[in-house]
Write a protein that holds these residues in place. Structure first.
Motif, PDB file in Angstrom:
ATOM      1  N   GLY A 138       1.112 -13.698  -3.395  1.00 26.35           N
ATOM      2  CA  GLY A 138       0.966 -13.866  -1.939  1.00 26.35           C
ATOM      3  C   GLY A 138      -0.483 -14.082  -1.541  1.00 26.35           C
ATOM      4  N   ILE A 139      -1.399 -13.365  -2.203  1.00 27.16           N
ATOM      5  CA  ILE A 139      -2.826 -13.536  -1.889  1.00 27.16           C
ATOM      6  C   ILE A 139      -3.271 -14.954  -2.240  1.00 27.16           C
ATOM      7  CG2 ILE A 139      -5.155 -12.837  -2.647  1.00 27.16           C
ATOM      8  CD1 ILE A 139      -4.153  -9.945  -2.524  1.00 27.16           C
ATOM      9  N   LEU A 184       0.825  -1.213   0.000  1.00 30.18           N
ATOM     10  CA  LEU A 184       0.000   0.000   0.000  1.00 30.18           C
ATOM     11  C   LEU A 184       0.861   1.267   0.000  1.00 30.18           C
ATOM     12  CD1 LEU A 184      -2.847  -1.079   2.465  1.00 30.18           C
ATOM     13  CD2 LEU A 184      -2.942  -0.942  -0.039  1.00 30.18           C
ATOM     14  N   PHE A 185       1.893   1.273   0.860  1.00 34.15           N
ATOM     15  CA  PHE A 185       2.756   2.462   0.908  1.00 34.15           C
ATOM     16  C   PHE A 185       3.627   2.559  -0.352  1.00 34.15           C
ATOM     17  CE2 PHE A 185       1.297   2.531   5.184  1.00 34.15           C
ATOM     18  CZ  PHE A 185       1.394   3.852   5.587  1.00 34.15           C
ATOM     19  N   PHE A 186       3.996   1.392  -0.911  1.00 31.06           N
ATOM     20  CA  PHE A 186       4.807   1.426  -2.134  1.00 31.06           C
ATOM     21  C   PHE A 186       4.030   2.059  -3.281  1.00 31.06           C
ATOM     22  CE2 PHE A 186       6.076  -0.257  -6.223  1.00 31.06           C
ATOM     23  CZ  PHE A 186       7.401   0.120  -6.251  1.00 31.06           C
ATOM     24  N   LEU A 223      10.545 -16.297  -6.420  1.00 32.99           N
ATOM     25  CA  LEU A 223      11.408 -15.666  -7.442  1.00 32.99           C
ATOM     26  C   LEU A 223      11.330 -14.137  -7.355  1.00 32.99           C
ATOM     27  CD1 LEU A 223      10.885 -17.818 -10.673  1.00 32.99           C
ATOM     28  CD2 LEU A 223      13.008 -17.486  -9.372  1.00 32.99           C
ATOM     29  N   ALA A 224      10.097 -13.620  -7.267  1.00 33.69           N
ATOM     30  CA  ALA A 224       9.917 -12.160  -7.196  1.00 33.69           C
ATOM     31  C   ALA A 224      10.581 -11.611  -5.933  1.00 33.69           C
ATOM     32  CB  ALA A 224       8.434 -11.811  -7.226  1.00 33.69           C
ATOM     33  N   VAL A 267       6.731  -5.750  -6.872  1.00 30.38           N
ATOM     34  CA  VAL A 267       5.866  -5.586  -5.679  1.00 30.38           C
ATOM     35  C   VAL A 267       4.428  -6.082  -5.949  1.00 30.38           C
ATOM     36  CG1 VAL A 267       4.907  -3.919  -4.028  1.00 30.38           C
ATOM     37  CG2 VAL A 267       7.320  -3.805  -4.643  1.00 30.38           C
ATOM     38  N   PRO A 268       3.767  -5.668  -7.057  1.00 27.91           N
ATOM     39  CA  PRO A 268       2.430  -6.233  -7.316  1.00 27.91           C
ATOM     40  C   PRO A 268       2.450  -7.749  -7.561  1.00 27.91           C
ATOM     41  CG  PRO A 268       2.735  -4.230  -8.580  1.00 27.91           C
ATOM     42  CD  PRO A 268       4.072  -4.582  -8.001  1.00 27.91           C
TER      43      PRO A 268
END
Ligand code: HEM
Length: 205
Positions: free
Chosen positions: A129-130, A64-66, A155-156, A122-123
């Motif tokens: 992750g979700i 969110l902050f990113f 990997l990410a 990041v996305p």
């Protein structure tokens, strides 16, 4: 006496440091879950179960902050012809031979490419992750997708960790950069030397 130019507002700095702290916590808790060699790191988070519970929430805070930070810095990170030329002469940059190098705006090409790597990774971390987030979302997805998502997530994460290691290393390598994100300012000499086009824009000199 040296004079200083404003590079980041207080809001931008707070935003960046929230992302940085969340990143360190997400990386440490993620490594603890990734391999038994890093399992000892769970002690930082109150043990194994707490590490598992906290890791995804820390990741969401970072995301969110990113997103806000990326929106603030987006317009300074467009890749230009001068950036491609700078990249071709990276050997001279490393050896501090800057005669004839193109004048740079707010960021150099290395910073810009890293920015875009983060904008993708990041996305990707959030979405993968979700998919694997137990017990909330994972039960809705087929097992093959969970397996693919685990690999993509790891990997990410490695790409991002390597990217941030380079990011932090570069800061110490280019002296006088750290104060940009701590006090918000850089010296005239730093700006003239490393980002001359940005210096002209800021000072009109
Ligand atoms: C962990 C320790 C970190 C430190 C010490 C650090 C420090 C800094 C400093 C000093 C700058 C200013 C550079 C300049 O103005 O030339 C900067 C810029 C920046 N940082 Fe960090 N940072 C860290 C982590 C992160 C993380 C985790 C992210 C993102 C996930 C991040 C994203 C950025 C971005 C996007 C910029 C602006 C550069 C650009 O837009 O190309 N930083 N950082």
């Amino acid at each position: 006496m040296s004079t200083f130019i404003q590079r980041y507002t207080r809001r931008e700095r707070i935003n960046h440091w929230v992302v940085a702290i969340a990143f360190v916590l997400a990386a440490l808790s993620g490594l603890a879950l990734f391999h038994p060699a890093f399992f000892f790191l769970v002690h930082l988070f109150g043990g194994g179960p707490w590490t598992r519970i906290l890791h995804p929430f820390i990741g969401v805070v970072m995301f969110l902050f990113f997103i806000v930070m990326a929106a603030l810095f987006w317009r300074f990170n467009h890749i230009t012809a001068a950036d491609r030329q700078w990249m071709k002469r990276i050997g001279d940059v490393m050896r501090n031979r800057d005669q004839g190098l193109p004048e740079l705006g707010k960021y150099n090409a290395g910073q810009k490419y890293l920015f875009w790597i983060l904008v993708v990774s990041v996305p990707v971390l959030l979405i993968s992750g979700i998919v694997i987030w137990q017990p909330w979302f994972a039960p809705y997805f087929p097992v093959w997708l969970l397996r693919v998502a685990v690999v993509i997530h790891a990997l990410a994460a490695w790409i991002m960790i390597l990217g941030i290691v380079v990011h932090v290393y570069a800061l110490f390598w280019v002296r006088g950069t750290m104060r940009a994100m701590t006090r918000g300012t850089v010296s005239d000499a730093w700006a003239k030397h490393h980002h001359r086009a940005w210096y002209r824009e800021m000072t009109g000199k």
